[in-house]
Scaffold this motif. Structure first.
Motif, PDB file in Angstrom:
ATOM      1  N   ARG A  15       0.825  -1.204   0.000  1.00 30.35           N
ATOM      2  CA  ARG A  15       0.000   0.000   0.000  1.00 30.35           C
ATOM      3  C   ARG A  15       0.864   1.261   0.000  1.00 30.35           C
ATOM      4  O   ARG A  15       0.541   2.232  -0.684  1.00 30.35           O
ATOM      5  CB  ARG A  15      -0.931  -0.009   1.210  1.00 30.35           C
ATOM      6  N   GLN A  16       1.963   1.243   0.741  1.00 31.40           N
ATOM      7  CA  GLN A  16       2.849   2.411   0.753  1.00 31.40           C
ATOM      8  C   GLN A  16       3.515   2.601  -0.596  1.00 31.40           C
ATOM      9  O   GLN A  16       3.678   3.735  -1.070  1.00 31.40           O
ATOM     10  CB  GLN A  16       3.907   2.258   1.844  1.00 31.40           C
ATOM     11  N   LEU A  19       1.054   4.403  -2.729  1.00 35.91           N
ATOM     12  CA  LEU A  19       0.970   5.831  -2.413  1.00 35.91           C
ATOM     13  C   LEU A  19       2.206   6.595  -2.902  1.00 35.91           C
ATOM     14  O   LEU A  19       2.119   7.798  -3.188  1.00 35.91           O
ATOM     15  CB  LEU A  19       0.805   6.025  -0.904  1.00 35.91           C
ATOM     16  N   GLU A 141      -8.240   4.755   0.238  1.00 35.43           N
ATOM     17  CA  GLU A 141      -7.018   5.198   0.918  1.00 35.43           C
ATOM     18  C   GLU A 141      -6.270   6.222   0.072  1.00 35.43           C
ATOM     19  O   GLU A 141      -5.787   7.234   0.589  1.00 35.43           O
ATOM     20  CB  GLU A 141      -6.104   4.006   1.227  1.00 35.43           C
ATOM     21  N   VAL A 142      -6.178   5.970  -1.216  1.00 38.19           N
ATOM     22  CA  VAL A 142      -5.491   6.913  -2.099  1.00 38.19           C
ATOM     23  C   VAL A 142      -6.193   8.270  -2.084  1.00 38.19           C
ATOM     24  O   VAL A 142      -5.556   9.317  -1.924  1.00 38.19           O
ATOM     25  CB  VAL A 142      -5.416   6.349  -3.535  1.00 38.19           C
ATOM     26  N   THR A 145      -5.674  10.072   1.223  1.00 38.52           N
ATOM     27  CA  THR A 145      -4.281  10.433   1.478  1.00 38.52           C
ATOM     28  C   THR A 145      -3.834  11.611   0.636  1.00 38.52           C
ATOM     29  O   THR A 145      -3.135  12.506   1.128  1.00 38.52           O
ATOM     30  CB  THR A 145      -3.362   9.222   1.221  1.00 38.52           C
TER      31      THR A 145
END
Length: 220
Positions: A15-16, A19, A141-142, A145
């Motif tokens: 996931r990181q 991002l 999440e994207v 963020t």
């Protein structure tokens, strides 16, 4: 720990990496090359058409009326995104319906949509919905963020806003609850299959944006 919490934590490194992708970093900064975004929306249009079909199949296989309704609503949302958000960007980037219809899915697009189709056709309902979930959750999440750090004005503001809304967050939460519900009564073997499906779909999310940034096609 619930299934979704456990697999989400496990996939934190991936996931990181999502991002940190140049596509999303530059999209937030408003500096993403137009050709990369044009490539993305054309491929995403092809993907969402298949994703809507997969959601409809999940609805057909769902064990409860509530689940059938939720996955059916998800299919409608996928079509609505294509019809509203994509069409506005098609106009901006000079894309018409004929261009999309004649375009060919890239390896990343075809691989992702075909994988979900494989789950729908050959695997359990529980495994299918675990594979469906990353497209909701990763986008949520994207959106959340990058929205706070996105520049304004930004040519991609409508895209960012779509995936950071409370409505999309609510849809994600409901999808998550259905996956946890399926996992709660699943065998250990099925739960591991669900985890594999979630991992694979999350990796495809990374591949899709990376492919769009580089405007990748078939190598031969």
């Amino acid at each position: 720990m619930r299934f979704c919490d456990a697999i989400w934590d496990e996939m934190q490194p991936v996931r990181q990496q999502i991002l940190d992708l140049p596509f999303l970093t530059e999209l937030a900064a408003g500096t993403l090359p137009g050709e990369s975004f044009r490539h993305y929306i054309m491929q995403d249009s092809l993907y969402l058409a298949e994703y809507a079909r997969v959601l409809a199949l999940a609805a057909a296989r769902a064990p409860t009326a509530a689940a059938r309704l939720e996955w059916s609503d998800g299919a409608k949302v996928a079509v609505m995104v294509e019809e509203s958000l994509h069409r506005s960007y098609f106009d901006m980037f000079g894309v018409d319906a004929a261009m999309v219809a004649s375009s060919e899915p890239t390896p990343a697009c075809l691989g992702y949509s075909s994988y979900l189709g494989h789950l729908a056709a050959t695997r359990s309902y529980a495994e299918l919905v675990a594979g469906i979930l990353p497209c909701f959750w990763v986008y949520w999440e994207v959106g959340c963020t990058i929205k706070p750090r996105a520049v304004s004005p930004n040519p991609y503001a409508a895209w960012i806003e779509t995936y950071a809304t409370a409505e999309f967050g609510g849809a994600t939460e409901r999808a998550r609850a259905l996956v946890d519900e399926a996992a709660a009564t699943a065998t250990a073997e099925t739960r591991e299959a669900m985890a594999r499906a979630f991992r694979t779909a999350t990796r495809y999310e990374w591949m899709f944006w990376d492919s769009a940034y580089n405007r990748s096609g078939w190598p031969v």
